[in-house]
Design an enzyme around this catalytic site. Structure first.
Site, PDB file in Angstrom:
ATOM      1  N   SER A   1       3.147  74.280  65.257  1.00  0.00           N
ATOM      2  CA  SER A   1       2.768  72.899  65.600  1.00  0.00           C
ATOM      3  C   SER A   1       3.389  72.486  66.931  1.00  0.00           C
ATOM      4  O   SER A   1       4.477  72.963  67.293  1.00  0.00           O
ATOM      5  CB  SER A   1       3.295  71.977  64.497  1.00  0.00           C
ATOM      6  OG  SER A   1       3.265  70.637  64.919  1.00  0.00           O
TER       7      SER A   1
ATOM      8  N   TYR B   1      10.410  68.976  58.637  1.00  0.00           N
ATOM      9  CA  TYR B   1       9.153  69.732  58.759  1.00  0.00           C
ATOM     10  C   TYR B   1       9.092  70.432  60.118  1.00  0.00           C
ATOM     11  O   TYR B   1       8.829  71.635  60.210  1.00  0.00           O
ATOM     12  CB  TYR B   1       7.957  68.765  58.593  1.00  0.00           C
ATOM     13  CG  TYR B   1       6.667  69.284  59.171  1.00  0.00           C
ATOM     14  CD1 TYR B   1       5.893  70.209  58.484  1.00  0.00           C
ATOM     15  CD2 TYR B   1       6.214  68.852  60.433  1.00  0.00           C
ATOM     16  CE1 TYR B   1       4.709  70.698  59.035  1.00  0.00           C
ATOM     17  CE2 TYR B   1       5.041  69.323  60.978  1.00  0.00           C
ATOM     18  CZ  TYR B   1       4.296  70.253  60.280  1.00  0.00           C
ATOM     19  OH  TYR B   1       3.139  70.736  60.831  1.00  0.00           O
TER      20      TYR B   1
ATOM     21  N   LYS C   1       9.158  74.598  61.367  1.00  0.00           N
ATOM     22  CA  LYS C   1       8.232  75.295  62.281  1.00  0.00           C
ATOM     23  C   LYS C   1       9.031  76.020  63.367  1.00  0.00           C
ATOM     24  O   LYS C   1       8.712  77.159  63.718  1.00  0.00           O
ATOM     25  CB  LYS C   1       7.238  74.304  62.910  1.00  0.00           C
ATOM     26  CG  LYS C   1       6.237  73.707  61.923  1.00  0.00           C
ATOM     27  CD  LYS C   1       5.278  74.746  61.348  1.00  0.00           C
ATOM     28  CE  LYS C   1       4.353  74.195  60.295  1.00  0.00           C
ATOM     29  NZ  LYS C   1       3.665  75.220  59.489  1.00  0.00           N
TER      30      LYS C   1
HETATM   31  C1  UD1 Z   1       2.193  64.621  62.891  1.00  0.00           C
HETATM   32  C2  UD1 Z   1       3.241  65.657  63.146  1.00  0.00           C
HETATM   33  C3  UD1 Z   1       2.624  66.973  63.506  1.00  0.00           C
HETATM   34  C4  UD1 Z   1       1.646  67.385  62.455  1.00  0.00           C
HETATM   35  C5  UD1 Z   1       0.608  66.281  62.322  1.00  0.00           C
HETATM   36  C6  UD1 Z   1      -0.422  66.610  61.273  1.00  0.00           C
HETATM   37  C7  UD1 Z   1       5.317  64.818  64.125  1.00  0.00           C
HETATM   38  C8  UD1 Z   1       6.021  64.408  65.368  1.00  0.00           C
HETATM   39  N1  UD1 Z   1       4.071  65.240  64.266  1.00  0.00           N
HETATM   40  O1  UD1 Z   1       1.589  64.366  64.142  1.00  0.00           O
HETATM   41  O2  UD1 Z   1       3.590  67.961  63.628  1.00  0.00           O
HETATM   42  O3  UD1 Z   1       1.045  68.598  62.822  1.00  0.00           O
HETATM   43  O4  UD1 Z   1       1.266  65.077  61.952  1.00  0.00           O
HETATM   44  O5  UD1 Z   1       0.125  66.567  59.994  1.00  0.00           O
HETATM   45  O6  UD1 Z   1       5.840  64.745  63.068  1.00  0.00           O
HETATM   46  N2  UD1 Z   1      -0.522  56.064  63.786  1.00  0.00           N
HETATM   47  C9  UD1 Z   1      -0.693  54.689  63.706  1.00  0.00           C
HETATM   48  N3  UD1 Z   1      -0.953  54.139  62.491  1.00  0.00           N
HETATM   49  C10 UD1 Z   1      -1.046  54.863  61.355  1.00  0.00           C
HETATM   50  C11 UD1 Z   1      -0.885  56.286  61.438  1.00  0.00           C
HETATM   51  C12 UD1 Z   1      -0.622  56.847  62.668  1.00  0.00           C
HETATM   52  O7  UD1 Z   1      -0.599  53.977  64.702  1.00  0.00           O
HETATM   53  O8  UD1 Z   1      -1.271  54.291  60.279  1.00  0.00           O
HETATM   54  C13 UD1 Z   1      -0.202  56.661  65.080  1.00  0.00           C
HETATM   55  C14 UD1 Z   1       1.116  57.390  65.071  1.00  0.00           C
HETATM   56  O9  UD1 Z   1       2.175  56.509  65.254  1.00  0.00           O
HETATM   57  C15 UD1 Z   1       0.908  58.369  66.220  1.00  0.00           C
HETATM   58  C16 UD1 Z   1      -0.590  58.670  66.180  1.00  0.00           C
HETATM   59  O10 UD1 Z   1      -1.178  57.621  65.396  1.00  0.00           O
HETATM   60  O11 UD1 Z   1       1.192  57.738  67.416  1.00  0.00           O
HETATM   61  C17 UD1 Z   1      -0.904  59.984  65.515  1.00  0.00           C
HETATM   62  O12 UD1 Z   1      -0.173  60.042  64.281  1.00  0.00           O
HETATM   63  P1  UD1 Z   1      -0.413  61.180  63.177  1.00  0.00           P
HETATM   64  O13 UD1 Z   1      -1.872  61.334  62.916  1.00  0.00           O
HETATM   65  O14 UD1 Z   1       0.474  60.870  62.023  1.00  0.00           O
HETATM   66  O15 UD1 Z   1       0.034  62.518  63.886  1.00  0.00           O
HETATM   67  P2  UD1 Z   1       1.399  62.885  64.653  1.00  0.00           P
HETATM   68  O16 UD1 Z   1       2.509  62.041  64.217  1.00  0.00           O
HETATM   69  O17 UD1 Z   1       1.099  62.980  66.093  1.00  0.00           O
END
Ligand code: UD1
Length: 330
Positions: A126, A151, A155
């Site tokens: 990842s 997690y 990795k």
């Molecule tokens: C996370 C993990 C990554 C993993 C991926 C898929 C980390 C840093 N990254 O990615 O390793 O492969 O999940 O499981 O742990 N967001 C909102 N509102 C929400 C949900 C998300 O604003 O309700 C935002 C988050 O803050 C982020 C973006 O959307 O900025 C993407 O979030 P998300 O889909 O959870 O993925 P990552 O955190 O990038």
């Protein structure tokens, strides 16, 4: 000689990869304990391909049982290892469980492969290994930063174990996988309450949740919301086959980013989802989420040059397919 071990082959990315393997003439040998997915993904691949799958319900951590199964099979050319826990939030609550399962399942697979003179291991890593990178787009030479979660730490540790092993290998560092096969027959069936952006957007659009809370709009990014590189899971699945073929041919150890190279903000992603699916998503801005990096997207030069792979599907394709899964999942 075309059998490929796929641990975690009943999961979200695993099932899409099994489908691609079959489409390209390979035979997946699936090992999955169904702990955080469903047999429906196996049935889904069977129904799309009209083929009976070679599936064993087994925890990959049991090296002895894994050894017995693999010994019975001939013509194995390599392994793709997905079997691992993936909920970032759960890893913070129960780190021991993550360290045990994610390291043990890899170690037992490596032991069995070495014991049976098998080679060519493709590992599901990842972009979280980069933490908050110093420059963007991030390339494969960027150093590991302090992991944001247990997690992420698993990795990093798994990549180090693979580096030290005698096997030929490819570690694929995925950016943000989204979407599903358009049949609605395979997808993310994990029991975890969705915590990732796109599944949550879908639940809000469907009416299962009242609104999307955008985690922070005060980042130093184009519009203040976090920037990520969202990759269609079908494109990602294909990268595993290219990686396997590369590994077999080059007899080496390598690491590749698998992303589109395109950074999209959370606000942009919601807007594109609304436009391409013609549906409104209620949202509200909230505080930052602990552990989030402001911005990350991939440098794709290495995967394009050596794996001869690049993402083909657009962000709209991916967001339409995610919505289709929400509406039509079986
Ligand atoms: C996370 C993990 C990554 C993993 C991926 C898929 C980390 C840093 N990254 O990615 O390793 O492969 O999940 O499981 O742990 N967001 C909102 N509102 C929400 C949900 C998300 O604003 O309700 C935002 C988050 O803050 C982020 C973006 O959307 O900025 C993407 O979030 P998300 O889909 O959870 O993925 P990552 O955190 O990038």
């Amino acid at each position: 000689m075309n059998k490929v071990i796929v641990t975690g082959g009943a999961g979200y990315i695993g099932s899409h990869t099994c489908l691609k393997l079959i489409e390209l003439g390979y035979e997946p040998l699936i090992i999955d304990n169904l702990s955080n997915t469903s047999i429906e993904n196996i049935k889904g691949v069977e129904s799309i391909t009209n083929k009976k799958l070679n599936f064993y319900e087994l925890d990959c951590c049991s090296a002895q049982k894994l050894d017995m199964i693999i010994k019975k099979e001939n013509g194995i050319i390599g392994a793709i290892h997905f079997a691992a826990y993936k909920s970032v939030e759960e890893s913070v609550r129960e780190p021991e469980k993550f360290f045990y399962n994610n390291l043990k399942s890899l170690e037992s697979l490596i032991d069995v492969m070495i014991n049976q003179n098998l080679n060519n291991l493709i590992f599901s890593s990842s972009c979280t290994v980069y933490g908050s990178p110093d420059s963007l787009p991030v390339d494969e030479n960027a150093p590991f930063k302090k992991a944001e979660s247990p997690y992420g730490e698993t990795k990093q540790l798994c990549e180090k174990i693979i580096e030290k092993s005698t096997l030929f290998s490819v570690c694929l560092r995925y950016f943000n996988p989204i979407g599903s096969h358009n049949s609605g027959l395979i997808g993310d069936r994990s029991a975890d309450k969705p915590a990732n952006l796109v599944p949550i957007i879908c639940e809000v659009a469907y009416g299962k949740r009242e609104k999307l809370i955008i985690n922070g709009n005060d980042y130093n990014t184009k519009d203040g919301t976090c920037v990520r590189d969202y990759i269609h899971v079908e494109d990602l699945a294909l990268a595993h086959i290219n990686a396997l073929e590369y590994c077999i041919k080059n007899k080496s150890k390598s690491i590749f980013n698998i992303g589109t190279g395109q950074g999209l903000s959370v606000a942009e992603t919601v807007r594109i989802f609304e436009e391409c699916n013609n549906i409104k998503v209620n949202l509200e801005y909230g505080p930052r989420r602990t552990g989030d990096v402001a911005e990350i997207y991939s440098d794709t030069k290495k995967s394009s040059k050596y794996l001869k792979w690049k993402s083909e599907k657009s962000i709209s394709d991916a967001l339409k397919s995610a919505w289709n899964w929400e509406l039509n999942k079986t």
